[in-house]
Design a protein around this motif. Sequence first.
Motif, PDB file in Angstrom:
ATOM      1  N   TRP A 286       4.466  39.281 -39.375  1.00 30.68           N
ATOM      2  CA  TRP A 286       3.301  38.514 -39.699  1.00 30.68           C
ATOM      3  C   TRP A 286       3.317  36.834 -38.998  1.00 30.68           C
ATOM      4  N   ALA A 287       4.054  36.507 -38.789  1.00 35.53           N
ATOM      5  CA  ALA A 287       3.831  35.161 -37.527  1.00 35.53           C
ATOM      6  C   ALA A 287       3.843  35.109 -36.509  1.00 35.53           C
ATOM      7  N   ALA A 288       4.484  36.400 -36.287  1.00 35.95           N
ATOM      8  CA  ALA A 288       4.481  36.805 -34.028  1.00 35.95           C
ATOM      9  C   ALA A 288       2.999  37.207 -33.872  1.00 35.95           C
ATOM     10  N   GLY A 289       2.489  37.934 -35.202  1.00 34.04           N
ATOM     11  CA  GLY A 289       1.220  38.802 -34.955  1.00 34.04           C
ATOM     12  C   GLY A 289      -0.254  37.423 -35.645  1.00 34.04           C
ATOM     13  N   ALA A 290       0.400  35.707 -35.951  1.00 34.38           N
ATOM     14  CA  ALA A 290      -0.936  35.632 -35.818  1.00 34.38           C
ATOM     15  C   ALA A 290      -0.339  34.511 -34.256  1.00 34.38           C
ATOM     16  N   LEU A 291       0.762  34.178 -34.183  1.00 32.42           N
ATOM     17  CA  LEU A 291       0.479  33.951 -32.817  1.00 32.42           C
ATOM     18  C   LEU A 291       0.254  33.950 -32.107  1.00 32.42           C
ATOM     19  N   ALA A 292       0.445  35.458 -31.566  1.00 36.34           N
ATOM     20  CA  ALA A 292      -0.344  35.992 -30.246  1.00 36.34           C
ATOM     21  C   ALA A 292      -1.955  35.838 -30.535  1.00 36.34           C
ATOM     22  N   ILE A 293      -2.710  35.640 -31.776  1.00 34.19           N
ATOM     23  CA  ILE A 293      -3.943  35.414 -31.650  1.00 34.19           C
ATOM     24  C   ILE A 293      -3.831  34.055 -31.456  1.00 34.19           C
ATOM     25  N   TYR A 294      -3.924  33.697 -32.379  1.00 37.08           N
ATOM     26  CA  TYR A 294      -4.313  31.841 -32.062  1.00 37.08           C
ATOM     27  C   TYR A 294      -3.923  31.819 -30.245  1.00 37.08           C
ATOM     28  N   ASN A 295      -2.834  32.210 -29.886  1.00 37.38           N
ATOM     29  CA  ASN A 295      -2.894  32.277 -28.343  1.00 37.38           C
ATOM     30  C   ASN A 295      -4.203  33.113 -27.330  1.00 37.38           C
ATOM     31  N   GLN A 296      -4.984  34.089 -27.856  1.00 35.37           N
ATOM     32  CA  GLN A 296      -5.953  34.427 -27.992  1.00 35.37           C
ATOM     33  C   GLN A 296      -6.707  33.769 -27.770  1.00 35.37           C
ATOM     34  N   PHE A 297      -7.347  34.213 -28.987  1.00 34.38           N
ATOM     35  CA  PHE A 297      -8.644  33.228 -29.310  1.00 34.38           C
ATOM     36  C   PHE A 297      -8.805  31.892 -30.900  1.00 34.38           C
TER      37      PHE A 297
END
Length: 478
Positions: A286-297
């Motif tokens: 979930w930390a990886a998913g959040a970082l990916a989303i923060y990078n894109q949005f």
Amino acid sequence: MKLFLLGMAILIAGYFVYGKIVSAVLKPDDRETPAVANRDGVDFMVLPHWKNMLIQLLNIAGIGPVIGVIIGIRFGEIAFVIIPVGCILMGCVHDFVAGLMSMRHKGANLTELIRLTTGKHIYRVFSVFLCLALLLVVAVFINVPAKLMSGLVPGENSFLWWVGGIFVYYICATLFPVDKIIGNIYPVFGMLLLLGTGALLVMLLKSAWCDPALLTESAAFQAKKFTAEGNMPIIPMLFVTIACGIISGFHSTQAPIVARTMRSEKQALHVFFGMMAVEGAIAMIWAAGALAIYNQFPHLIGTDANGVLAKIVNHFLYSGLSIVVILSVVVLAITSGDTAMRSLRLSLAEIFHVNQKPIVLRLLLVAPLIAATLGLLLWSNKDAAGFAKLWNYFAWSNQVIAVFALLAGSIYLFSLRRPAFITVVPGMFITFVVVTYILWNPIGLGIDLVYAEIVAGFVSLATYAWAKVRAGEVDLNE
């Protein structure tokens, strides 16, 4: 990307290597367990090993390793290392020691273990604190799944209907024998959790393989990440924010539930140490998913964590799978909230010496818990800041419980003249973190961080010096 993969490797290696070291210190053996010796058909009974593993995983893996890490990844990629290292050296050991101590003391709850190790005066204060903290857990774990489900199935007063339904389930799971609801439903919930988490991991790795920058801090992310200059130092804030993915005192209140249903102590490494390692893996995903989303949005950085959770799911998964993953998060919350309420009943029964075999006596203890939880729910939902306050107190109290659980474990090992470093090192560290947080944080005393750390260092050293002395005064069963 590299730090994420390294962190997952640390979790796997830590289980097989450090898990064996901790097991060699604790020495689980073939003695008769409480499930066999004290069988009562309600809380004490033997359940299959695979069921105990899933029950323990769902007991401990609440929303902390999801909501907590969605917020906590804002400390940066360093979280991909801190989560697994902390999980293995602190969380897994904490759970293993608490679970095995309970098994060796007739399935005792944490309050009783505190009485046996620290004495009656600390026990009395801690018992009151623990009961209040568990009420916070129950309220938090009604709020979050109700909000998620009302988002999936919107309608007039949808949130209130979900609150009511979840609360009724909690009451039933608290009152019924452990094999009737928890023993039957948890395996299904466990499969749903593993399916949802596995689906998210596969899609994350697929996306990151095509674009490795997804799991690396972007310039926009770095501009908004948590820093010491921004009043968010890693110590203590990361260890309170990512409460359950690294170490959680709440787990030591749940361990006795499974300690009362295990046939052999030799299952303890898999059930307690192993399932905490799995929770660490869930937190990493979930930390990886959040970082990916923060990078894109980048505009989502700092927004409500529940909204970010929904964005992660909807962005990386197809509609069918996204529902499964949202449901798996709901499962995480519900299956920690129900056993928190059960643990509260068991703790009160132990404190007041109330026999729990008759259902009338179980109802007698649960009735005031229902009233207190309703009061917390009404207070926390009065305004937008209510739940934020509830979460803050939940996260803080959670780590205070871990302080006491590791202190009890250290006194236990000192008294047996076993290598106590496995509990002393994480115990001193989390004591330092908690005292620093209480002294420095604005919701605490607001002392300058440097002075707070100096005082916290002295408190940590003094606490464990006392633990060494105290160990010579107690007579604990091996």
